[in-house]
Design a protein around this motif. Sequence first.
Motif, PDB file in Angstrom:
ATOM      1  N   ALA A  71       6.095   5.808  -8.120  1.00 41.21           N
ATOM      2  CA  ALA A  71       4.960   5.273  -8.875  1.00 41.21           C
ATOM      3  C   ALA A  71       4.625   3.860  -8.406  1.00 41.21           C
ATOM      4  O   ALA A  71       3.446   3.508  -8.256  1.00 41.21           O
ATOM      5  CB  ALA A  71       5.262   5.284 -10.366  1.00 41.21           C
ATOM      6  N   HIS A  72       5.647   3.070  -8.148  1.00 36.71           N
ATOM      7  CA  HIS A  72       5.420   1.706  -7.652  1.00 36.71           C
ATOM      8  C   HIS A  72       4.747   1.735  -6.280  1.00 36.71           C
ATOM      9  O   HIS A  72       3.791   1.002  -6.029  1.00 36.71           O
ATOM     10  CB  HIS A  72       6.743   0.946  -7.577  1.00 36.71           C
ATOM     11  CG  HIS A  72       6.620  -0.398  -6.945  1.00 36.71           C
ATOM     12  ND1 HIS A  72       6.098  -1.477  -7.621  1.00 36.71           N
ATOM     13  CD2 HIS A  72       6.923  -0.836  -5.705  1.00 36.71           C
ATOM     14  CE1 HIS A  72       6.089  -2.527  -6.811  1.00 36.71           C
ATOM     15  NE2 HIS A  72       6.597  -2.158  -5.644  1.00 36.71           N
ATOM     16  N   ASN A  73       5.241   2.598  -5.402  1.00 39.53           N
ATOM     17  CA  ASN A  73       4.653   2.706  -4.066  1.00 39.53           C
ATOM     18  C   ASN A  73       3.201   3.166  -4.139  1.00 39.53           C
ATOM     19  O   ASN A  73       2.349   2.671  -3.398  1.00 39.53           O
ATOM     20  CB  ASN A  73       5.469   3.650  -3.189  1.00 39.53           C
ATOM     21  CG  ASN A  73       6.791   3.053  -2.794  1.00 39.53           C
ATOM     22  OD1 ASN A  73       7.039   1.867  -2.959  1.00 39.53           O
ATOM     23  ND2 ASN A  73       7.676   3.886  -2.299  1.00 39.53           N
ATOM     24  N   LYS A  74       2.905   4.107  -5.017  1.00 40.33           N
ATOM     25  CA  LYS A  74       1.541   4.596  -5.178  1.00 40.33           C
ATOM     26  C   LYS A  74       0.633   3.475  -5.671  1.00 40.33           C
ATOM     27  O   LYS A  74      -0.480   3.301  -5.166  1.00 40.33           O
ATOM     28  CB  LYS A  74       1.503   5.769  -6.152  1.00 40.33           C
ATOM     29  CG  LYS A  74       0.119   6.343  -6.340  1.00 40.33           C
ATOM     30  CD  LYS A  74       0.118   7.517  -7.294  1.00 40.33           C
ATOM     31  CE  LYS A  74      -1.308   8.020  -7.480  1.00 40.33           C
ATOM     32  NZ  LYS A  74      -1.381   9.084  -8.472  1.00 40.33           N
ATOM     33  N   ALA A  75       1.103   2.700  -6.641  1.00 35.96           N
ATOM     34  CA  ALA A  75       0.308   1.584  -7.158  1.00 35.96           C
ATOM     35  C   ALA A  75       0.045   0.556  -6.058  1.00 35.96           C
ATOM     36  O   ALA A  75      -1.071   0.022  -5.962  1.00 35.96           O
ATOM     37  CB  ALA A  75       1.023   0.937  -8.343  1.00 35.96           C
ATOM     38  N   CYS A  76       1.034   0.297  -5.226  1.00 35.56           N
ATOM     39  CA  CYS A  76       0.840  -0.652  -4.117  1.00 35.56           C
ATOM     40  C   CYS A  76      -0.173  -0.118  -3.115  1.00 35.56           C
ATOM     41  O   CYS A  76      -1.019  -0.871  -2.627  1.00 35.56           O
ATOM     42  CB  CYS A  76       2.174  -0.924  -3.421  1.00 35.56           C
ATOM     43  SG  CYS A  76       3.316  -1.902  -4.403  1.00 35.56           S
ATOM     44  N   ASP A  77      -0.099   1.176  -2.812  1.00 37.97           N
ATOM     45  CA  ASP A  77      -1.059   1.784  -1.891  1.00 37.97           C
ATOM     46  C   ASP A  77      -2.475   1.705  -2.445  1.00 37.97           C
ATOM     47  O   ASP A  77      -3.421   1.378  -1.726  1.00 37.97           O
ATOM     48  CB  ASP A  77      -0.711   3.245  -1.617  1.00 37.97           C
ATOM     49  CG  ASP A  77       0.528   3.406  -0.751  1.00 37.97           C
ATOM     50  OD1 ASP A  77       0.959   2.407  -0.132  1.00 37.97           O
ATOM     51  OD2 ASP A  77       1.071   4.525  -0.711  1.00 37.97           O
ATOM     52  N   GLU A  78      -2.627   1.993  -3.735  1.00 37.12           N
ATOM     53  CA  GLU A  78      -3.950   1.932  -4.362  1.00 37.12           C
ATOM     54  C   GLU A  78      -4.488   0.514  -4.372  1.00 37.12           C
ATOM     55  O   GLU A  78      -5.679   0.288  -4.133  1.00 37.12           O
ATOM     56  CB  GLU A  78      -3.885   2.497  -5.781  1.00 37.12           C
ATOM     57  CG  GLU A  78      -3.685   4.005  -5.807  1.00 37.12           C
ATOM     58  CD  GLU A  78      -3.406   4.559  -7.188  1.00 37.12           C
ATOM     59  OE1 GLU A  78      -3.263   3.764  -8.156  1.00 37.12           O
ATOM     60  OE2 GLU A  78      -3.329   5.791  -7.306  1.00 37.12           O
TER      61      GLU A  78
END
Length: 85
Positions: A71-78
């Motif tokens: 979830a953290h990685n996805k938020a950073c990508d977004e």
Amino acid sequence: AVHPFAEGRFVSVPSARCGIGDSENDFEMLRAVALPIAMGNASGEVKALCRWETDTNAEDGVAHAIDRILAHNKACDEQAENSGI
């Protein structure tokens, strides 16, 4: 040992490795990764070594830790996408 196993297999960038442990036999692994995570049922010594704590074994702590990381990685990508990076 962590490094020979990890090298060239899963995550080849040491700064992107995490480890999840609960007892003293995990010290070497937890010291060798960028993100050491303690299980909720971990000993006090393990918890002191780690950056954060997940749920216990009985509460699917490993799965919850992986979900949190993803979830953290996805938020950073977004965030990167939205900023034009």
